[in-house]
Design an enzyme around this catalytic site. Structure first.
Site, PDB file in Angstrom:
ATOM      1  N   HIS A   1       0.811  -1.220   0.000  1.00  0.00           N
ATOM      2  CA  HIS A   1       0.000   0.000   0.000  1.00  0.00           C
ATOM      3  C   HIS A   1       0.849   1.277   0.000  1.00  0.00           C
ATOM      4  O   HIS A   1       0.328   2.371  -0.213  1.00  0.00           O
ATOM      5  CB  HIS A   1      -1.046  -0.022   1.128  1.00  0.00           C
ATOM      6  CG  HIS A   1      -0.552   0.396   2.473  1.00  0.00           C
ATOM      7  ND1 HIS A   1      -0.261  -0.496   3.481  1.00  0.00           N
ATOM      8  CD2 HIS A   1      -0.310   1.617   2.988  1.00  0.00           C
ATOM      9  CE1 HIS A   1       0.136   0.167   4.550  1.00  0.00           C
ATOM     10  NE2 HIS A   1       0.110   1.447   4.285  1.00  0.00           N
TER      11      HIS A   1
ATOM     12  N   VAL B   1       6.301   4.276  -8.534  1.00  0.00           N
ATOM     13  CA  VAL B   1       7.745   4.129  -8.311  1.00  0.00           C
ATOM     14  C   VAL B   1       8.584   5.134  -9.093  1.00  0.00           C
ATOM     15  O   VAL B   1       9.787   5.218  -8.878  1.00  0.00           O
ATOM     16  CB  VAL B   1       8.257   2.695  -8.635  1.00  0.00           C
ATOM     17  CG1 VAL B   1       7.784   1.699  -7.604  1.00  0.00           C
ATOM     18  CG2 VAL B   1       7.862   2.275 -10.024  1.00  0.00           C
TER      19      VAL B   1
ATOM     20  N   GLU C   1       8.916   8.327  -8.944  1.00  0.00           N
ATOM     21  CA  GLU C   1       9.593   9.351  -8.128  1.00  0.00           C
ATOM     22  C   GLU C   1       9.916   8.799  -6.739  1.00  0.00           C
ATOM     23  O   GLU C   1       9.999   9.545  -5.775  1.00  0.00           O
ATOM     24  CB  GLU C   1       8.699  10.586  -8.005  1.00  0.00           C
ATOM     25  CG  GLU C   1       8.604  11.414  -9.273  1.00  0.00           C
ATOM     26  CD  GLU C   1       9.957  11.975  -9.694  1.00  0.00           C
ATOM     27  OE1 GLU C   1      10.666  12.521  -8.831  1.00  0.00           O
ATOM     28  OE2 GLU C   1      10.324  11.846 -10.886  1.00  0.00           O
TER      29      GLU C   1
ATOM     30  N   ASP D   1      -0.345  -7.581   1.923  1.00  0.00           N
ATOM     31  CA  ASP D   1       0.155  -6.209   1.754  1.00  0.00           C
ATOM     32  C   ASP D   1       1.690  -6.213   1.754  1.00  0.00           C
ATOM     33  O   ASP D   1       2.320  -5.855   2.748  1.00  0.00           O
ATOM     34  CB  ASP D   1      -0.410  -5.365   2.908  1.00  0.00           C
ATOM     35  CG  ASP D   1      -0.130  -3.882   2.741  1.00  0.00           C
ATOM     36  OD1 ASP D   1       0.363  -3.476   1.674  1.00  0.00           O
ATOM     37  OD2 ASP D   1      -0.408  -3.153   3.706  1.00  0.00           O
TER      38      ASP D   1
ATOM     39  N   SER E   1       4.046   2.204   8.371  1.00  0.00           N
ATOM     40  CA  SER E   1       3.737   1.206   7.348  1.00  0.00           C
ATOM     41  C   SER E   1       4.946   0.872   6.495  1.00  0.00           C
ATOM     42  O   SER E   1       5.722   1.761   6.145  1.00  0.00           O
ATOM     43  CB  SER E   1       2.668   1.749   6.408  1.00  0.00           C
ATOM     44  OG  SER E   1       1.440   1.741   7.054  1.00  0.00           O
TER      45      SER E   1
HETATM   46  C1  4AZ Z   1      -1.502   3.337   8.825  1.00  0.00           C
HETATM   47  O1  4AZ Z   1      -2.438   4.112   8.672  1.00  0.00           O
HETATM   48  C2  4AZ Z   1      -1.496   2.442   9.991  1.00  0.00           C
HETATM   49  N1  4AZ Z   1      -1.855   0.469  14.533  1.00  0.00           N
HETATM   50  C3  4AZ Z   1      -0.447   1.583  10.185  1.00  0.00           C
HETATM   51  C4  4AZ Z   1      -0.422   0.746  11.296  1.00  0.00           C
HETATM   52  C5  4AZ Z   1      -1.469   0.786  12.173  1.00  0.00           C
HETATM   53  C6  4AZ Z   1      -2.526   1.652  11.991  1.00  0.00           C
HETATM   54  C7  4AZ Z   1      -2.543   2.479  10.894  1.00  0.00           C
HETATM   55  C8  4AZ Z   1      -1.427  -0.133  13.351  1.00  0.00           C
HETATM   56  O2  4AZ Z   1      -0.587   3.280   8.017  1.00  0.00           O
END
Ligand code: 4AZ
Length: 261
Positions: free
Chosen positions: A65, A74, A76, A115, A209
């Protein structure tokens, strides 16, 4: 009279503590990126996007994601190594541009399933004590095992800190059926996911993330999704030990990452 006042003050303090805890993700530990030679942050243009881990001199594992629904973003995309704070200066030698990316074929954005993505860099990093690769661990982290999360994500559920400095925290695996009960109001916990949470609601957050979750120092997954952060619900991670994720990663590494330099 004084006793009453003190009791009220103590109660107020407790309440304030509970409220601030509510919105804290990490236990608040600022971490030196020098302790994580494989850790990188991803930039769309110059804008911070996600975390990632260098699994070969020219390959970075991250969440799908982070790259758009089909891994299309990808052009930039840049990878920064060894940057403690997001607005800190960085030598050219610590920056690489993405060449192409491959998203797990099972990736379903609407359900956050599978993901996972790997980015191939235009040029490999020169590895040393400072910037180095890490081998992923395809074993299942045991239930209750302590794992480390690291990232430049938000330290609260509100606002954004463009100068965020690297944070770390320890979380442990949450049993799958329990997590599924807690999280299925958003999406079911699939075979390609596992859940983790720390004491005092310690959790990953937006911006973390794509960054690795480490068991005994090696990545067993990447930060994927959750119900905001610090809500007390588990964070959800892409699970390298599922057969689909393992096959995808191993195959990509063998085919695209074993460049001789
Ligand atoms: C996000 O929005 C996100 N608590 C990543 C991890 C978590 C929540 C949101 C886990 O990228």
């Amino acid at each position: 009279m004084w006793l009453k006042l003190i009791t009220w003050l103590t109660l107020l303090q407790l309440l304030a503590g509970a409220l601030s805890q509510e919105f804290k993700i990490f236990g608040g530990k600022t971490e030196s990126v020098r302790n994580y030679p494989f850790l990188v942050n991803l930039r769309q243009g110059s804008k911070f996007a996600c975390g990632g881990a260098l699994i070969a001199p020219s390959c970075v594992v991250t969440a799908a994601h982070c790259l758009g629904d089909r891994g299309e973003n990808v052009n930039e995309l840049y990878v920064n190594a060894q940057q403690d704070c997001l607005n800190g200066s960085i030598p050219d030698a610590y920056v690489r541009q993405a060449w192409y990316a491959c998203v797990a074929p099972q990736y379903k954005p609407s359900e956050f399933d599978a993901d996972l993505a790997v980015i191939k860099l235009r040029q490999p990093f020169y590895t040393s004590d400072i910037i180095n690769t890490i081998a992923v661990d395809f074993n299942e982290p045991p239930e209750g095992a302590s794992m480390r999360i690291v990232g430049w994500g938000m330290t609260s559920d509100v606002g954004q800190d463009l100068g965020q400095c690297l944070q770390s925290a320890d979380v442990s695996v949450v049993p799958r059926d329990q997590c599924n009960r807690q999280m299925s109001f958003i999406s079911p916990i699939t075979n390609n996911m596992f859940c983790a949470l720390g004491p005092n609601k310690i959790d990953s957050c937006s911006g973390d993330s794509g960054g690795p979750i480490l068991y005994k120092g090696r990545p067993v997954g990447v930060v994927s999704w959750g119900n905001h952060c610090g809500s007390g619900l588990p964070g959800v991670y892409t699970r390298f030990s599922s057969s689909a994720m393992m096959w995808f990663l191993q195959n990509f590494i063998e085919t695209h990452c074993l460049d001789k330099i």
